[in-house]
Design an enzyme around this catalytic site. Structure first.
Site, PDB file in Angstrom:
ATOM      1  N   HIS A 261       1.584   3.764 -32.141  1.00  0.00           N
ATOM      2  CA  HIS A 261       2.642   3.319 -33.058  1.00  0.00           C
ATOM      3  C   HIS A 261       2.968   4.368 -34.116  1.00  0.00           C
ATOM      4  O   HIS A 261       4.008   4.270 -34.783  1.00  0.00           O
ATOM      5  CB  HIS A 261       2.234   2.027 -33.762  1.00  0.00           C
ATOM      6  CG  HIS A 261       2.034   0.869 -32.843  1.00  0.00           C
ATOM      7  ND1 HIS A 261       3.002   0.445 -31.963  1.00  0.00           N
ATOM      8  CD2 HIS A 261       0.959   0.051 -32.648  1.00  0.00           C
ATOM      9  CE1 HIS A 261       2.538  -0.584 -31.272  1.00  0.00           C
ATOM     10  NE2 HIS A 261       1.312  -0.844 -31.666  1.00  0.00           N
ATOM     11  N   HIS A 656       1.045   0.946  21.840  1.00  0.00           N
ATOM     12  CA  HIS A 656       2.085   0.510  22.776  1.00  0.00           C
ATOM     13  C   HIS A 656       1.540  -0.454  23.833  1.00  0.00           C
ATOM     14  O   HIS A 656       2.340  -1.119  24.522  1.00  0.00           O
ATOM     15  CB  HIS A 656       2.695   1.708  23.504  1.00  0.00           C
ATOM     16  CG  HIS A 656       3.478   2.633  22.623  1.00  0.00           C
ATOM     17  ND1 HIS A 656       4.505   2.202  21.823  1.00  0.00           N
ATOM     18  CD2 HIS A 656       3.373   3.975  22.418  1.00  0.00           C
ATOM     19  CE1 HIS A 656       5.002   3.236  21.153  1.00  0.00           C
ATOM     20  NE2 HIS A 656       4.326   4.316  21.495  1.00  0.00           N
TER      21      HIS A 656
END
Length: 1200
Positions: A261, A656
């Protein structure tokens, strides 16, 4: 050609990953790959001799708006069979370049040899290890002298230390001694006057400290505050030196006081010096770092850090914080998503504002995935600094959020993939001691490379979070190419769904105590399975077939060469049992494959031809058994805790393979069999994520799980509208599964070649990871084909080894780190070796190397991603980011006002929460110290309203004779509440406005001779090196000049209605308050005066256009409604419209035209919509003079 083909990734990859000088021999004996080599050479034709891609693009409109065209290398020709290789020939330019390079090669080789002799080529020493930790007991030598209950207290560090000792983390870290930051280092960010003022606090008594602290917002001071703040900043700088000096990989500074801050000349919110801001500047100055990323996850917006860098494109600031439409501290409009930076820094400030409490881990992770990581990928930081506040943890009294310590481990892990792992965390807030300690330890676990604990299930961002993220993305999209198309238009039927969802979520925040996170016991990290017996599977008819036995041999040799194999636990390979194979394949098919062991050559050829893209030899069945068995063995090792993760270097590939048919070089689906084996071991439907990044669609895997919601299958592949192997529509995005498995099949189909790192990572950020975190898998399996890698003869894509390292690292945050990579395709021996090595590095915990952004994602890739997201939004809440048609949902807010404080306690309870709409009785002062206009208000009402409160018993003479006053910025003293805030008739949104105020110290307070924080001098016309900065003025000058300010008397309490506010921009003020009161002594003790001080400069003055030839008529009616009351003139187009308190037509004009500056026809003040402030500058003098002449018939009086 070979060396050139791997240049883009080879140079960087080999340097980072231990490298190899074997590039020239990688294709020895591989004549079958000659055509692939030519394709690879053609694909890299844009590479220069230095290994840099000449087509590198910079962000549009900021660095290099004229981007060169993309690589135009020839695309691969499509073939019916998998494995078809394109033919290509070099062009004339390439031939000439080769000739030139050949002439230079001898000298270049000599230079290379000389350079290599100076390098340490031991691959074991290339990877930085170690996490630094700074923890110094001296940081506990200060506390609040007048409030023992102040939340920022020494007990915070005590709790952290006890937790770190309990978990054995202190001994695992590299300890560094804290050091004090030098004044010159602090001056990289803070003003010398401010530093000197803070230094004097060492010699003040308690009364003096309390008075000075009262001039700031939410701070206290102690004689040791200055030294501890210097030590805290120096601790972060010590880690910067260690990380950038290659002493350690990353680090954490456990420090106090916090810092984010603190502004250039302003103490604020417990913070004196801004540690991460100083560290960023220090890294840039000392270590020549060019780009720094600051991430602020503290629950409060780090406005100090933002204001310091909001015009600087070398620092990217990202903050995610509680906002609640401005009702949460620090109540700045600059904390909203719409603030993106200024000038050259526009786009480099990122705010993600949370507009409700109870935000969870999923909300924070969604903001990281959708916003931070993509922008960071384009920004390419060289250092990452984190303002690590832990007040967003569940149980923290300030944040009221519901994040967990494991959530912060995940955030830390995601950041570790940036900047080559150069990451430093600096402690900020966190005020629940138990939660704070657990949060720090969780982040430290992640820095040390421990796997992230699993999060609660399900894990999807809430509707409010998605709204905030969507608004932020829309604000940033113009500045970052990677964000193009990141938010989708909302479908008509989604509105009702979202409303119902919000109703369902109303009770979601009733959370029990913090969950107990389970950190896995230390173990062997990465398992490795390889068996050379799998090389016996080969083609008897084609010696040039791309699925060659040497694929796995070359990978294993490369891992051994880099020392990676020795860092893994080598596990024995076993064949898959029939029972395991039968979980995915039919018994008839298994027996059919077994029968091939005894077939003759002609029979094998006939059998292979009966499938698609298959060859079979007598060893095929055994090798396929070993491949599937290796995957199963690795699953066993991971689930039993023998290893954390692993790789299986196997062949033949498997994805596959269908339940009853071989396909595309594949026989048994190893990953699918492993998934079912894992569920069998667990004895339940274990949630499993299968990621298939092979360039070909895994049709077999998809079919095996398409009706199973326990397995999420995600595939990225070349599709080419159904013409790329395996052809057909199985890999289309519309294929989402069936029955109970709908939504659990996710296809991302590429419709062209050359997809690279940017395309794959964008898919990860927008699609794969959001869905994966929502699914929350318990195990991750990767069908790791590397035929999308650069140089592959079949894939035609451009993913680099570094890209694969990042993909792997990002997946490692899932499933407690239990991730398995099983080799699928990949047919360039160099590419697959380097790519698998890169993934192995990640699995071992090494940070992914920095990526070179060659280009933004391709439009075709974005189209495919968007198409898949549209299809799956109905199934996954995390994908429901949408364009906000009504921005009011994000940005609208009504001002909330708070009564004037009845106490004068100078210490604010920042972070004290109150129910929405309720205001605590006690309020505290906020002040500016050597405050510039920008620091005070950037993005807010920068016009400063001075407020003077005359305390009972104090005369007007005392008030103007130098009695100490508190100069303040009215952000707010207590989180969840607001202070007095002026609302302008010209503001576009009803945001809380920031002011400055002055309050007396207390009743009958004696003047104390201490240097008070000076105030900005509104009368100064001197140019400031920082736009908006004002000259300093002493408290005596301030109070002595009150008579010259334009004062208006006010009621004792702030008005509750918006119409009665001070600062209702020119003509909107209450006429009863316009009388200038001179008789101070006749006022009650709590009467309040205000004065609005305009900015002396704003960045939008260039929008002011010359006065039209016909002149300026301030008596014109509103061009829309015809009113003559409270009108304004646009200083760009000179149209006249009424104020917000009439019919708001000037506000509408601004929203439609974006013209920033307007002139009041009532008092000739000038308002800037973008700055949300009044402005008084020499550039406005001409138009003001013309308006004054038109209005009063005389020249404007001389302004002082």
């Amino acid at each position: 050609m070979e060396k050139k083909g791997s240049g883009a990734r080879g140079h960087t990859g080999r340097r980072e990953f231990g490298g190899a000088s074997q590039g020239r021999s990688l294709r020895k004996g591989q004549r079958s790959m000659s055509r692939g080599s030519r394709a690879r050479g053609e694909g890299s034709s844009a590479m220069t001799s230095t290994g840099q891609d000449s087509s590198t693009r910079q962000r549009r409109g900021r660095h290099n708006p004229q981007s060169p065209p993309q690589d135009s290398s020839a695309t691969l020709k499509r073939g019916v069979k998998k494995g078809t290789v394109p033919h290509s020939s070099p062009n004339l330019a390439e031939v000439k370049k080769k000739g030139k390079m050949k002439k230079l090669s001898q000298a270049a080789e000599e230079d290379l040899i000389a350079g290599l002799q100076e390098l340490d080529l031991n691959p074991e020493t290339r990877v930085l290890v170690g996490t630094g930790l700074v923890f110094d007991e001296q940081l506990n030598d200060f506390h609040c002298l007048w409030d023992d209950s102040f939340p920022e207290c020494p007990e915070r560090l005590h709790a952290i230390k006890e937790q770190l000792i309990l978990e054995g983390l202190l001994d695992r870290c590299v300890s560094f001694q804290a050091r004090f930051a030098e004044k010159e280092e602090l001056m990289l960010v803070h003003s010398l006057e401010y530093i000197d003022l803070m230094e004097t606090t060492q010699y003040m008594n308690e009364g003096e400290l309390r008075i000075l602290a009262g001039t700031y917002d939410s701070v206290y001071l102690h004689p040791n505050s200055y030294s501890c703040a210097c030590l805290a900043t120096g601790s972060v700088l010590r880690l910067v030196d260690a990380v950038l000096g290659a002493e350690i990989r990353n680090g954490m500074a456990v420090i106090r006081p916090p810092g984010h801050h603190a502004q250039r000349s302003l103490m604020d919110g417990y913070c004196m010096f801004n540690h991460v801001a100083v560290a960023a500047r220090y890294a840039q100055k000392k270590h020549r770092i060019q780009r720094v990323l600051i991430v602020d996850w503290d629950v409060h917006h780090g406005q100090g850090t933002q204001f310091i860098f909001d015009q600087d494109p070398s620092v990217l600031y990202f903050s995610i914080h509680r906002y609640e439409q401005g009702r949460f501290w620090p109540h700045l409009k600059a904390s909203n998503w719409s603030t993106t930076g200024f000038g050259q820094g526009q786009g480099y400030t990122i705010n993600v504002p949370w507009n409700q409490v109870g935000m969870r881990d999923a909300d924070y992770i969604a903001a990281f995935l959708n916003i931070l990581l993509p922008v960071a990928f384009e920004f390419q930081p060289q250092l990452v600094l984190v303002a690590a506040g832990f007040d967003a943890l569940q149980g923290d009294p300030k944040g009221e959020m519901a994040t967990t310590p494991p959530g912060f481990a995940h955030l830390t892990h995601l950041l570790m993939g940036l900047a080559g792992g150069k990451l430093i965390l600096s402690l900020e807030g966190g005020y629940n001691l138990h939660a704070l300690a657990k949060g720090v330890s969780a982040s430290l676990h992640a820095l040390l490379g421990d796997p992230c604990p699993m999060l609660e299930f399900p894990s999807a961002p809430c509707a409010s979070a998605r709204t905030s993220i969507s608004c932020t993305l829309e604000a940033l999209e113009p500045f970052w190419e990677i964000l193009a198309g990141s938010v989708e238009p909302q479908e008509e039927d989604e509105g009702e769904e979202n409303k119902l969802e919000e109703e369902d979520e109303e009770g979601r925040w009733d959370v029990a105590a913090l969950p107990l996170e389970a950190w896995p016991a230390l173990q062997e990290r990465t398992g490795l399975l390889y068996d050379e017996k799998m090389m016996s599977h080969c083609s008897l008819w084609d010696n040039h077939h791309p699925e060659t036995p040497q694929r796995i041999l070359r990978i294993m040799c490369y891992l051994e060469e880099l020392g990676l194999a020795s860092r893994c636990l080598i596990l024995p390979v076993r064949p898959a049992m029939d029972a395991e194979l039968l979980t995915c394949h039919s018994a008839e098919y298994v027996e059919r494959m077994r029968a091939t062991e005894k077939m003759k050559t002609r029979e094998l050829h006939r059998e292979g031809a009966s499938f698609d893209s298959i060859y079979i030899c007598p060893s095929t069945f055994t090798c396929a058994q070993l491949a599937a068995g290796a995957a199963c063995r690795l699953v066993e090792a991971v689930l039993s805790g023998e290893v954390l993760n692993g790789i299986a270097i196997v062949r033949p590939p498997g994805h596959h393979a269908e339940p009853d048919a071989a396909c595309g070089f594949c026989f048994f689906n190893s990953v699918a069999v492993a998934a079912r084996h894992a569920q069998a071991i667990a004895g339940r439907a274990l949630r499993i994520l299968i990621v298939d990044w092979d360039v070909h669609h895994g049709n077999g895997t998809q079919h095996m799980f398409e009706d199973d919601p326990s397995v999420l299958y995600v595939s990225l592949h070349r599709y080419d509208r159904g013409t790329f192997f395996p052809m057909g529509d199985e890999g289309a995005s519309s294929q989402v599964g069936r029955a109970a498995g709908m939504g659990f099949t996710v296809n991302v189909p590429w419709n062209g070649p050359r997809m690279g790192d940017a395309d794959y990572l964008t898919t990860w950020y927008r699609l794969v990871l959001p869905i994966a975190y929502e699914f929350n898998p318990e195990l991750v399996l990767v069908s790791a084909g590397f035929d999308a890698a650069q140089g592959d003869p079949l894939g035609g894509c451009q993913v680099t080894p570094e890209g694969y390292a990042h993909l792997t690292h990002l997946l490692m945050g899932l499933a407690n780190g239990r991730i398995l990579l099983v080799l699928e395709g990949g047919y360039n021996l160099a590419s697959i070796s380097e790519s698998m090595a890169a993934c192995t590095h990640s699995l071992l915990g090494d940070p992914p190397p920095p990526l070179t952004l060659l280009r933004p994602p391709q439009p075709g890739a974005l189209a495919s991603i968007s198409e898949t997201i549209q299809v799956h939004r109905k199934y996954w809440r995390s994908l429901r980011l949408m364009k906000m048609e009504d921005r009011e949902e994000c940005s609208s807010s009504k001002p909330v006002f708070k009564k004037l404080p009845k106490t004068t306690n100078p210490v604010s309870a920042r972070g004290t929460t109150t129910p929405k709409g309720k205001v605590p009785e006690a309020g505290l002062r906020k002040t500016t110290a050597t405050l510039s206009a920008k620091e005070c208000t950037l993005g807010l009402t920068k016009s400063k309203t001075a407020k003077v409160v005359l305390v009972q018993g104090q005369s007007s003479e005392q008030a103007t004779s130098g009695a100490p006053l508190a100069q303040a910025t009215s952000t707010e003293s207590e989180e969840g509440t607001t202070m007095d805030q002026p609302a302008s008739a010209a503001t576009t949104q009803n945001e809380p406005q920031q002011t400055t105020s002055e309050e007396a110290v207390g009743e009958e307070t004696e003047p104390v001779e201490i240097p008070l924080a000076p105030c900005a001098d509104r009368e100064s016309t001197e140019a400031s090196p920082v736009p908006g900065a004002a000259a300093q003025q002493s408290p005596e000058q301030l109070t002595g000049s009150l008579g010259s300010l334009e004062l208006s008397s006010g009621a004792q309490e702030a008005p509750e209605s918006e119409e009665d506010l001070l600062g209702e921009a020119a003509g909107g003020q209450n006429t009863n308050s316009l009388m200038l009161t001179q008789a101070f002594g006749n006022l009650n003790g709590q009467d309040v005066f205000y004065a609005v001080t305009p900015l002396s400069w704003c960045p939008h003055l260039t929008a002011v256009c010359p006065i039209p030839e016909e002149g300026l008529d301030v008596a014109q009616p509103c061009e829309t409604c015809g009113t003559l009351q409270e009108n304004w003139v646009c200083l760009t187009c000179y149209q006249v419209y009424c104020s917000r308190y009439v019919n708001s037509h000037m506000v509408h004009h601004h929203e439609a035209s974006a013209h920033p500056l307007v002139l009041s026809c009532v008092d000739l003040s000038t308002w800037c919509y973008h700055c949300q402030a009044y402005v008084h500058h020499q550039d406005l003098q001409e138009v003001k003079s013309a308006a004054h002449q038109n209005k009063f018939g005389e020249d404007i009086p001389h302004s002082h």
